[in-house]
Enzyme design. Structure first.
Site, PDB file in Angstrom:
ATOM      1  N   TYR A 177       0.846  -1.206   0.000  1.00  0.00           N
ATOM      2  CA  TYR A 177       0.000   0.000   0.000  1.00  0.00           C
ATOM      3  C   TYR A 177       0.877   1.250   0.000  1.00  0.00           C
ATOM      4  CZ  TYR A 177      -3.669   3.285   1.508  1.00  0.00           C
ATOM      5  OH  TYR A 177      -4.550   4.351   1.605  1.00  0.00           O
TER       6      TYR A 177
ATOM      7  N   LYS B 162       1.059   4.076  -3.026  1.00  0.00           N
ATOM      8  CA  LYS B 162       0.678   5.481  -2.824  1.00  0.00           C
ATOM      9  C   LYS B 162       1.879   6.411  -3.051  1.00  0.00           C
ATOM     10  CE  LYS B 162      -3.680   4.813  -1.827  1.00  0.00           C
ATOM     11  NZ  LYS B 162      -4.760   5.343  -2.683  1.00  0.00           N
TER      12      LYS B 162
HETATM   13  N1  LIG Z   1      -9.972   6.104   4.836  1.00  0.00           N
HETATM   14  C1  LIG Z   1      -8.762   6.543   5.078  1.00  0.00           C
HETATM   15  O1  LIG Z   1      -8.376   6.784   6.237  1.00  0.00           O
HETATM   16  C2  LIG Z   1      -7.801   6.782   3.953  1.00  0.00           C
HETATM   17  C3  LIG Z   1      -6.562   7.347   4.266  1.00  0.00           C
HETATM   18  C4  LIG Z   1      -5.661   7.598   3.242  1.00  0.00           C
HETATM   19  C5  LIG Z   1      -5.999   7.286   1.932  1.00  0.00           C
HETATM   20  N2  LIG Z   1      -7.200   6.727   1.664  1.00  0.00           N
HETATM   21  C6  LIG Z   1      -7.489   6.429   0.256  1.00  0.00           C
HETATM   22  O2  LIG Z   1      -8.731   6.984  -0.108  1.00  0.00           O
HETATM   23  C7  LIG Z   1      -9.364   6.164  -1.096  1.00  0.00           C
HETATM   24  C8  LIG Z   1     -10.756   5.785  -0.625  1.00  0.00           C
HETATM   25  O3  LIG Z   1     -10.632   5.114   0.619  1.00  0.00           O
HETATM   26  P1  LIG Z   1     -11.908   4.729   1.507  1.00  0.00           P
HETATM   27  O4  LIG Z   1     -11.450   4.756   2.909  1.00  0.00           O
HETATM   28  O5  LIG Z   1     -13.098   5.524   1.112  1.00  0.00           O
HETATM   29  O6  LIG Z   1     -12.085   3.197   1.026  1.00  0.00           O
HETATM   30  P2  LIG Z   1     -13.355   2.243   0.931  1.00  0.00           P
HETATM   31  O7  LIG Z   1     -12.849   0.854   1.031  1.00  0.00           O
HETATM   32  O8  LIG Z   1     -14.436   2.686   1.864  1.00  0.00           O
HETATM   33  O9  LIG Z   1     -13.854   2.510  -0.569  1.00  0.00           O
HETATM   34  C9  LIG Z   1     -13.075   2.118  -1.656  1.00  0.00           C
HETATM   35  C10 LIG Z   1     -13.936   2.079  -2.900  1.00  0.00           C
HETATM   36  O10 LIG Z   1     -13.083   1.644  -3.965  1.00  0.00           O
HETATM   37  C11 LIG Z   1     -13.742   0.619  -4.684  1.00  0.00           C
HETATM   38  N3  LIG Z   1     -12.760  -0.271  -5.291  1.00  0.00           N
HETATM   39  C12 LIG Z   1     -11.858  -1.085  -4.665  1.00  0.00           C
HETATM   40  N4  LIG Z   1     -11.159  -1.777  -5.568  1.00  0.00           N
HETATM   41  C13 LIG Z   1     -11.615  -1.390  -6.792  1.00  0.00           C
HETATM   42  C14 LIG Z   1     -11.304  -1.755  -8.125  1.00  0.00           C
HETATM   43  N5  LIG Z   1     -10.380  -2.684  -8.400  1.00  0.00           N
HETATM   44  N6  LIG Z   1     -11.979  -1.166  -9.140  1.00  0.00           N
HETATM   45  C15 LIG Z   1     -12.939  -0.235  -8.887  1.00  0.00           C
HETATM   46  N7  LIG Z   1     -13.285   0.144  -7.650  1.00  0.00           N
HETATM   47  C16 LIG Z   1     -12.635  -0.433  -6.620  1.00  0.00           C
HETATM   48  C17 LIG Z   1     -14.612  -0.103  -3.675  1.00  0.00           C
HETATM   49  O11 LIG Z   1     -15.652  -0.795  -4.342  1.00  0.00           O
HETATM   50  C18 LIG Z   1     -15.095   1.091  -2.825  1.00  0.00           C
HETATM   51  O12 LIG Z   1     -16.240   1.667  -3.424  1.00  0.00           O
HETATM   52  C19 LIG Z   1      -8.434   4.973  -1.305  1.00  0.00           C
HETATM   53  O13 LIG Z   1      -7.602   5.204  -2.404  1.00  0.00           O
HETATM   54  C20 LIG Z   1      -7.604   4.944  -0.029  1.00  0.00           C
HETATM   55  O14 LIG Z   1      -6.364   4.348  -0.221  1.00  0.00           O
HETATM   56  C21 LIG Z   1      -8.111   6.459   2.640  1.00  0.00           C
END
Ligand SMILES: NC(=O)c1ccc[n+]([C@@H]2O[C@H](COP(=O)([O-])OP(=O)(O)OC[C@H]3O[C@@H](n4cnc5c(N)ncnc54)[C@H](O)[C@@H]3O)[C@@H](O)[C@H]2O)c1
Length: 262
Positions: free
Chosen positions: A169, A173
């Site tokens: 991961y 990123k």
């Molecule tokens: N939540 C956090 O604290 C956090 C922190 C830093 C970065 N992020 C980043 O933010 C983004 C969203 O995170 P989140 O927490 O909302 O995640 P989440 O798991 O709630 O949502 C992720 C979404 O991506 C979709 N997805 C996953 N794999 C996929 C694929 N192969 N093709 C199409 N869609 C796909 C899922 O269906 C889901 O709708 C991600 O890139 C994550 O790495 C999140």
């Protein structure tokens, strides 16, 4: 001072494509862009979340469209993009939000030596190659249109010592930051900006399942003293998509409550 909405090729509202828009941060980005008057298309991989998102947003078909598309499957992505272009014309804003951060069943992060080649490749495919595929597919029409906004959702884990996420991961990123800079350089002369948002700990379905002790320790590292919300990330995405952000490109913007890792 630039004002108003980005230009479109069809005379209607601008179109946005959000990957992973069915839940969490992506869902709030979809909601925010809809409220701002854009036409929004989103893709995700789980039918129940897509259905739930559509029911909760309740937007007309000429404003909102969803597809069950895996960003690692180039054919699926191309088919969906063609469909949106036929309906709405060119896509002016791309938000590469889909991402995965696999944990073991005990919610701990797999250490390098326990990680299979397949686990590594899957995360790189979704988090880094997915955005590459979409940028490559959408950039030519943005160039032709002389306007475009690309927003990649990175992570603090790609900028600092990754404490909660795995090596796959963190590497994906960090790679996304490099891709952002390279694409920004290529596209800047054509009116297309490319930026990366690097969230710290945001409340979502991805972070929710973590152990209470993991979340307590994460909280103790955030100077502002709380986790972020998906709405706050969506506000930043909306700003970067607007004409007001026209001089920002190649940037990675932290949204972490002041945390910058160990
Ligand atoms: N939540 C956090 O604290 C956090 C922190 C830093 C970065 N992020 C980043 O933010 C983004 C969203 O995170 P989140 O927490 O909302 O995640 P989440 O798991 O709630 O949502 C992720 C979404 O991506 C979709 N997805 C996953 N794999 C996929 C694929 N192969 N093709 C199409 N869609 C796909 C899922 O269906 C889901 O709708 C991600 O890139 C994550 O790495 C999140």
């Amino acid at each position: 001072m630039p004002t108003g909405k980005p230009k479109t090729t069809e005379g209607g509202p601008s179109s946005v494509l959000v990957t992973g828009g069915a839940r969490g941060i992506g869902f709030e980005i979809v909601r925010r862009f809809l409220n701002d008057g854009y036409r929004v298309a989103f893709v995700a991989t789980k039918a129940n979340y897509v259905q739930r998102a559509l029911e909760s947003l309740r937007a007309p078909e000429d404003r909102l469209c969803a597809g069950m598309v895996d960003v690692t499957q180039q054919n699926e992505v191309e088919r969906f993009v063609d469909q949106i272009r036929r309906r709405w014309g060119e896509i002016t804003v791309l938000v590469n939000n889909a991402g995965i951060s696999p944990k073991r069943v005990d919610q701990k992060v797999p250490w390098l030596s326990q990680m299979s080649q397949e686990e590594w490749a899957r995360v790189i495919d979704v988090n880094l190659s997915g955005p590459f595929t979409l940028i490559r597919l959408l950039a030519p029409s943005m160039i032709a249109n002389g306007y475009g906004r690309i927003i990649n959702i990175g992570s603090l884990a790609g900028r600092a010592m990754p404490l909660i996420a795995g090596p796959h991961y963190a590497a994906s990123k960090a790679g996304l930051i490099g891709l952002t800079r390279a694409a920004a350089r290529d596209l800047a002369p054509h009116g297309v900006t490319v930026n990366c948002i690097a969230p710290g700990r945001i409340l979502s379905d991805l972070t929710g399942p973590a152990e209470a002790a993991v979340n307590r320790s994460a909280l103790s590292r955030i100077p502002i003293g709380r986790f972020g919300t998906a709405e706050e990330v969506a506000h930043l995405a909306a700003f970067l998509a607007s004409p007001m952000a026209g001089f920002i490109t190649g940037a990675t913007i932290d949204i972490t409550g002041g945390e910058f890792g160990a």
